[in-house]
Design a protein around this motif. Structure first.
Motif, short mmCIF file in Angstrom:
data_model
loop_
_atom_site.label_atom_id
_atom_site.label_comp_id
_atom_site.label_asym_id
_atom_site.label_seq_id
_atom_site.Cartn_x
_atom_site.Cartn_y
_atom_site.Cartn_z
N GLY A 127 58.41 43.18 -26.54
CA GLY A 127 58.74 41.71 -26.00
C GLY A 127 58.51 41.43 -24.55
O GLY A 127 58.57 42.47 -23.82
N PRO A 128 58.65 40.12 -24.33
CA PRO A 128 58.60 39.96 -22.63
C PRO A 128 59.83 40.12 -22.23
O PRO A 128 60.97 40.42 -22.89
CB PRO A 128 58.33 38.34 -22.97
N LYS A 129 59.74 40.21 -20.73
CA LYS A 129 60.68 40.79 -19.90
C LYS A 129 61.72 39.47 -19.71
O LYS A 129 61.23 38.61 -19.10
CB LYS A 129 60.50 41.23 -18.73
N VAL A 130 62.85 39.34 -20.00
CA VAL A 130 63.61 37.93 -19.84
C VAL A 130 64.70 38.39 -18.83
O VAL A 130 65.67 39.40 -19.02
CB VAL A 130 64.38 37.55 -21.15
N GLU A 131 64.75 37.66 -17.84
CA GLU A 131 65.74 37.97 -16.57
C GLU A 131 66.96 37.29 -17.02
O GLU A 131 67.14 36.20 -17.71
CB GLU A 131 65.24 37.20 -15.51
N VAL A 132 68.03 38.02 -16.93
CA VAL A 132 69.43 37.43 -17.30
C VAL A 132 70.28 37.68 -16.13
O VAL A 132 70.39 38.77 -15.45
CB VAL A 132 70.04 38.40 -18.37
N SER A 133 70.91 36.47 -15.59
CA SER A 133 71.76 36.66 -14.59
C SER A 133 73.08 37.04 -15.19
O SER A 133 73.69 37.05 -16.13
CB SER A 133 72.17 35.19 -14.13
N ILE A 134 74.16 37.48 -14.17
CA ILE A 134 75.56 37.94 -14.61
C ILE A 134 76.51 37.13 -13.89
O ILE A 134 76.04 36.24 -13.04
CB ILE A 134 75.66 39.41 -14.18
N GLY A 135 77.82 37.39 -14.16
CA GLY A 135 79.00 36.35 -13.65
C GLY A 135 79.64 35.89 -14.79
O GLY A 135 80.61 35.05 -14.82
N ARG A 136 79.38 36.14 -16.12
CA ARG A 136 80.20 35.66 -17.09
C ARG A 136 81.52 36.25 -17.40
O ARG A 136 81.83 37.50 -17.05
CB ARG A 136 79.44 36.06 -18.70
N VAL A 137 82.54 35.40 -17.72
CA VAL A 137 83.85 35.98 -17.93
C VAL A 137 84.13 36.31 -19.14
O VAL A 137 83.96 35.54 -20.24
CB VAL A 137 85.15 34.76 -17.23
N ASP A 138 84.87 37.35 -19.51
CA ASP A 138 85.54 37.74 -20.92
C ASP A 138 86.26 37.00 -21.79
O ASP A 138 87.25 36.66 -20.88
CB ASP A 138 85.81 39.30 -20.98
N ALA A 139 86.02 36.81 -22.99
CA ALA A 139 87.21 36.09 -23.49
C ALA A 139 88.21 36.94 -23.98
O ALA A 139 88.05 38.20 -24.08
CB ALA A 139 86.41 35.26 -24.92
N THR A 140 89.39 36.33 -24.25
CA THR A 140 90.48 37.44 -24.62
C THR A 140 90.89 37.17 -25.98
O THR A 140 91.97 37.70 -26.49
CB THR A 140 91.91 37.09 -23.55
N GLU A 141 89.98 36.18 -26.88
CA GLU A 141 90.39 36.10 -28.08
C GLU A 141 89.07 35.57 -28.76
O GLU A 141 88.05 35.35 -28.31
CB GLU A 141 91.45 34.99 -28.21
N ALA A 142 89.33 35.47 -30.11
CA ALA A 142 87.96 35.09 -30.99
C ALA A 142 87.56 33.62 -30.71
O ALA A 142 88.66 32.64 -30.32
CB ALA A 142 88.29 35.30 -32.22
N ASP A 143 86.29 33.31 -30.76
CA ASP A 143 85.99 31.96 -30.72
C ASP A 143 86.04 31.28 -32.09
O ASP A 143 86.48 32.03 -32.84
CB ASP A 143 84.39 31.74 -30.23
N ALA A 144 85.69 29.95 -32.23
CA ALA A 144 85.90 29.09 -33.38
C ALA A 144 85.00 30.04 -34.55
O ALA A 144 84.17 30.48 -34.36
CB ALA A 144 85.67 27.80 -33.28
N ASP A 145 85.53 29.61 -35.63
CA ASP A 145 85.02 30.48 -36.84
C ASP A 145 84.04 29.32 -37.55
O ASP A 145 83.79 28.13 -37.21
CB ASP A 145 86.09 30.87 -37.82
N GLY A 146 83.09 29.89 -38.33
CA GLY A 146 82.13 29.07 -39.02
C GLY A 146 81.05 28.61 -38.33
O GLY A 146 80.31 27.53 -38.69
N ARG A 147 80.74 29.21 -37.22
CA ARG A 147 79.54 28.43 -36.31
C ARG A 147 78.14 29.26 -36.33
O ARG A 147 77.18 28.88 -35.58
CB ARG A 147 79.98 28.27 -34.92
N LEU A 148 78.16 30.40 -37.18
CA LEU A 148 76.81 30.97 -37.29
C LEU A 148 76.04 30.42 -38.51
O LEU A 148 76.57 30.20 -39.57
CB LEU A 148 77.25 32.33 -37.24
N PRO A 149 74.74 30.56 -38.33
CA PRO A 149 73.91 30.25 -39.62
C PRO A 149 73.99 31.36 -40.58
O PRO A 149 74.37 32.45 -40.44
CB PRO A 149 72.43 30.07 -38.80
N ASP A 150 73.69 31.19 -41.78
CA ASP A 150 73.34 32.05 -42.95
C ASP A 150 71.95 31.87 -43.44
O ASP A 150 71.27 30.98 -42.98
CB ASP A 150 74.42 32.03 -44.00
N GLY A 151 71.91 32.94 -44.04
CA GLY A 151 70.19 33.29 -44.74
C GLY A 151 69.87 32.14 -45.93
O GLY A 151 68.99 32.35 -46.41
#
Length: 287
Positions: A127-151
């Protein structure tokens, strides 16, 4: 002309700040390139790992919502979410295990490594080359649940889901097109003992045991085959019903298997989404 003493101090401070910013940018570029090169090498060597890296990146990012009071993904929180139904199975664990030495060697956050991993996976599979910048800070716990799509999402539900993430019809169909690589876990080969279980226990064991079916006939190539298969499913629905069972038909009358999810088929039942399926099926560059 000579600047006043105060003016010279301000000028020196600005020059020092600019030099510091340039140094940080250079360091970020080196760190990002370190991770990208290492992940590209891994993804090209293991074509089953690449789709897992792409899925990992989406699952880490898709917990974010525009009106969240606290910062959600992409933030590496997926590391704490592997027990959820959305992330059950061996592939997500394998992707994180592959990234761990790169996080340490290149000295970057998990959030950055996961984001770069998704882009590198696309590139590794053609596939194409996608540029990704850096500088994100890591979470120390899980994010909110139930936010991903399903099939099982229908056409309307697909649009509603991606609208809350800010995506247009074109963008959401392109994003779902990531199914052009990788596999999904079916119930084929799941043991009777697992099938007898209920709820979360059944889900977890079926993710471990179920046969992984490729979405397309070329699961290691980032191309437009997925969209062509979705339209092929639609074409087959318009054909006359066969008079013979599949096993009794001549080879010339047998169709190849299409391993699509209900949400994939759902793209066909909304004119606004259908047109983009057609566009990407015939124009790979647009995809």
């Amino acid at each position: 002309f000579s600047l006043p003493r105060q003016g010279r101090r301000q000028q020196l401070a600005l020059l020092a700040a600019a030099a510091g910013a340039q140094t940080r940018q250079s360091a970020h570029a080196e760190t990002g390139q370190c991770a990208r090169s290492a992940i590209l090498e891994l993804a090209k060597a293991d074509v089953k790992l690449a789709p897992a890296l792409l899925r990992l990146a989406f699952h880490d990012a898709a917990t974010k919502r525009p009106r969240d009071n606290k910062r959600q993904g992409p933030n590496g929180s997926v590391r704490f979410e592997l027990a959820r139904n959305d992330n059950a199975g061996p592939t997500m664990k394998a992707a994180l295990q592959a990234l761990e030495p790169i996080v340490q060697r290149c000295a970057l956050s998990w959030a950055d490594a996961i984001a770069i991993g998704g882009a590198a996976a696309v590139e590794a599979l053609g596939g194409p080359k996608v540029e990704v910048s850096i500088g994100r800070v890591d979470a120390t716990e899980a994010d909110a649940d139930g936010r991903l799509p399903d099939g099982t999402l229908t056409a309307g539900s697909i649009r509603d889901y991606f609208r809350q993430l800010g995506y247009s019809d074109e963008e959401l169909v392109a994003l779902v097109g990531a199914h052009t690589v990788g596999r999904w876990t079916s119930l084929n080969d799941v043991s009777p003992a697992c099938l007898a279980k209920d709820g979360a226990e059944f889900w977890l064991c079926s993710r471990e045991e179920g046969r992984r079916l490729p979405f397309t006939s070329s699961p290691a190539s980032f191309n437009s085959q997925y969209f062509q298969d979705v339209l092929e499913w639609e074409r087959r629905q318009k054909l006359p019903k066969p008079t013979l069972k599949y096993k009794y038909r001549a080879d010339s009358e047998k169709s190849s298997q299409l391993n699509l999810l209900p949400s994939d088929i759902g793209l066909l039942f909304d004119p606004g989404l259908h047109k983009w399926v057609e566009r990407f099926a015939t124009d790979e560059a647009a995809f």
